[in-house]
Design an enzyme around this catalytic site. Structure first.
Site, PDB file in Angstrom:
ATOM      1  N   TYR A  14      38.239  33.026  36.053  1.00 30.45           N
ATOM      2  CA  TYR A  14      38.428  32.884  37.502  1.00 30.45           C
ATOM      3  C   TYR A  14      37.164  32.439  38.228  1.00 30.45           C
ATOM      4  O   TYR A  14      37.201  32.203  39.430  1.00 30.45           O
ATOM      5  CB  TYR A  14      38.913  34.211  38.099  1.00 30.45           C
ATOM      6  CG  TYR A  14      40.224  34.668  37.522  1.00 30.45           C
ATOM      7  CD1 TYR A  14      41.404  33.985  37.808  1.00 30.45           C
ATOM      8  CD2 TYR A  14      40.293  35.766  36.684  1.00 30.45           C
ATOM      9  CE1 TYR A  14      42.613  34.382  37.275  1.00 30.45           C
ATOM     10  CE2 TYR A  14      41.494  36.182  36.137  1.00 30.45           C
ATOM     11  CZ  TYR A  14      42.651  35.491  36.442  1.00 30.45           C
ATOM     12  OH  TYR A  14      43.847  35.896  35.911  1.00 30.45           O
ATOM     13  N   HIS A  19      40.211  30.830  44.832  1.00 30.18           N
ATOM     14  CA  HIS A  19      40.476  32.213  45.234  1.00 30.18           C
ATOM     15  C   HIS A  19      39.218  33.082  45.167  1.00 30.18           C
ATOM     16  O   HIS A  19      39.183  34.161  45.741  1.00 30.18           O
ATOM     17  CB  HIS A  19      41.563  32.797  44.325  1.00 30.18           C
ATOM     18  CG  HIS A  19      42.556  33.669  45.012  1.00 30.18           C
ATOM     19  ND1 HIS A  19      42.795  33.646  46.371  1.00 30.18           N
ATOM     20  CD2 HIS A  19      43.402  34.606  44.511  1.00 30.18           C
ATOM     21  CE1 HIS A  19      43.744  34.528  46.662  1.00 30.18           C
ATOM     22  NE2 HIS A  19      44.120  35.117  45.553  1.00 30.18           N
ATOM     23  N   PHE A  64      40.889  43.095  40.726  1.00 31.31           N
ATOM     24  CA  PHE A  64      41.724  41.929  40.962  1.00 31.31           C
ATOM     25  C   PHE A  64      42.083  41.890  42.443  1.00 31.31           C
ATOM     26  O   PHE A  64      42.136  42.918  43.120  1.00 31.31           O
ATOM     27  CB  PHE A  64      42.958  41.853  40.049  1.00 31.31           C
ATOM     28  CG  PHE A  64      42.591  41.473  38.637  1.00 31.31           C
ATOM     29  CD1 PHE A  64      42.430  40.144  38.285  1.00 31.31           C
ATOM     30  CD2 PHE A  64      42.362  42.450  37.685  1.00 31.31           C
ATOM     31  CE1 PHE A  64      42.047  39.789  36.998  1.00 31.31           C
ATOM     32  CE2 PHE A  64      41.990  42.106  36.398  1.00 31.31           C
ATOM     33  CZ  PHE A  64      41.829  40.777  36.055  1.00 31.31           C
ATOM     34  N   ASN A  66      44.591  41.515  44.538  1.00 30.78           N
ATOM     35  CA  ASN A  66      45.641  42.233  45.266  1.00 30.78           C
ATOM     36  C   ASN A  66      45.360  43.717  45.438  1.00 30.78           C
ATOM     37  O   ASN A  66      46.040  44.384  46.209  1.00 30.78           O
ATOM     38  CB  ASN A  66      46.992  42.048  44.567  1.00 30.78           C
ATOM     39  CG  ASN A  66      47.442  40.594  44.602  1.00 30.78           C
ATOM     40  OD1 ASN A  66      46.772  39.728  45.157  1.00 30.78           O
ATOM     41  ND2 ASN A  66      48.574  40.333  44.002  1.00 30.78           N
TER      42      ASN A  66
END
Length: 186
Positions: A14, A19, A64, A66
């Site tokens: 990532y 993001h 993460f 969320n």
């Protein structure tokens, strides 16, 4: 004590995705403070720095995106940080690459990490710096946000990361309205 949180997802796969704009900004802020965000605490990577007369925690939640609120609430409870002393930096699909939007409150705008923090803190009154990542209607949102910034947009994105880090740094010892006036025009 103040808390600056950059949102993103942990893991090599990532790194430097759209993001993870919040992580990129925190890394730039850490560079400005001549430190590394590498201490493991509160399900996050943190660094403690002094900016002017203020003690500041720089945080990159490792829960993460969320579930970012889980890490934030742990630090808030441990250090007894007031909501007015929290700044969150995150990506925003509704802003073009290179654009920042700095606000004192508001909805999450669909940003699930920001929503998690608002749910855990029970308020929308959270200072935030939103970093534009744009969107592409031809690419599903999940695939888009987890993709890398294209080469032709990289300079604009990198510039917005630097400006966001500068704005976060300035926010520690200046009235937030001054920060908004300076960087929302940029």
């Amino acid at each position: 004590m103040k808390l600056i949180v950059g949102l993103g997802n942990p893991g090599k796969e990532y790194e430097h995705t759209r993001h993870n704009a919040g992580f990129d900004v925190l890394d730039e802020l850490a560079r400005l403070c001549q430190t590394s965000i590498d201490q493991k605490k509160f399900n996050a990577l943190i660094a403690q720095v002094r900016i002017g007369s203020e003690q500041v925690i720089l945080m990159k939640p490792q829960t993460f995106m969320n579930n970012s609120g889980e890490a934030v609430i742990q630090a808030v409870n441990f250090y007894k940080i007031e909501t007015k002393d929290i700044l969150v930096v995150h990506d925003d699909l509704d802003l073009p690459i290179g654009k920042l939007r700095i606000r004192t409150q508001g909805s999450s705008g669909g940003q699930k990490g920001m929503q998690s923090i608002m749910n855990h803190l029970h308020t929308q009154d959270i200072l935030r710096i939103r970093v534009g990542i744009d969107k592409n209607p031809l690419i599903p949102i999940v695939d888009y946000v987890l993709g890398k910034i294209p080469k032709e947009s990289k300079a604009d994105f990198d510039d917005s990361v630097k400006k966001a880090a500068d704005a976060a740094y300035m926010s520690i010892n200046h009235d937030f309205s001054e920060v908004m006036n300076r960087y929302n025009k940029a």
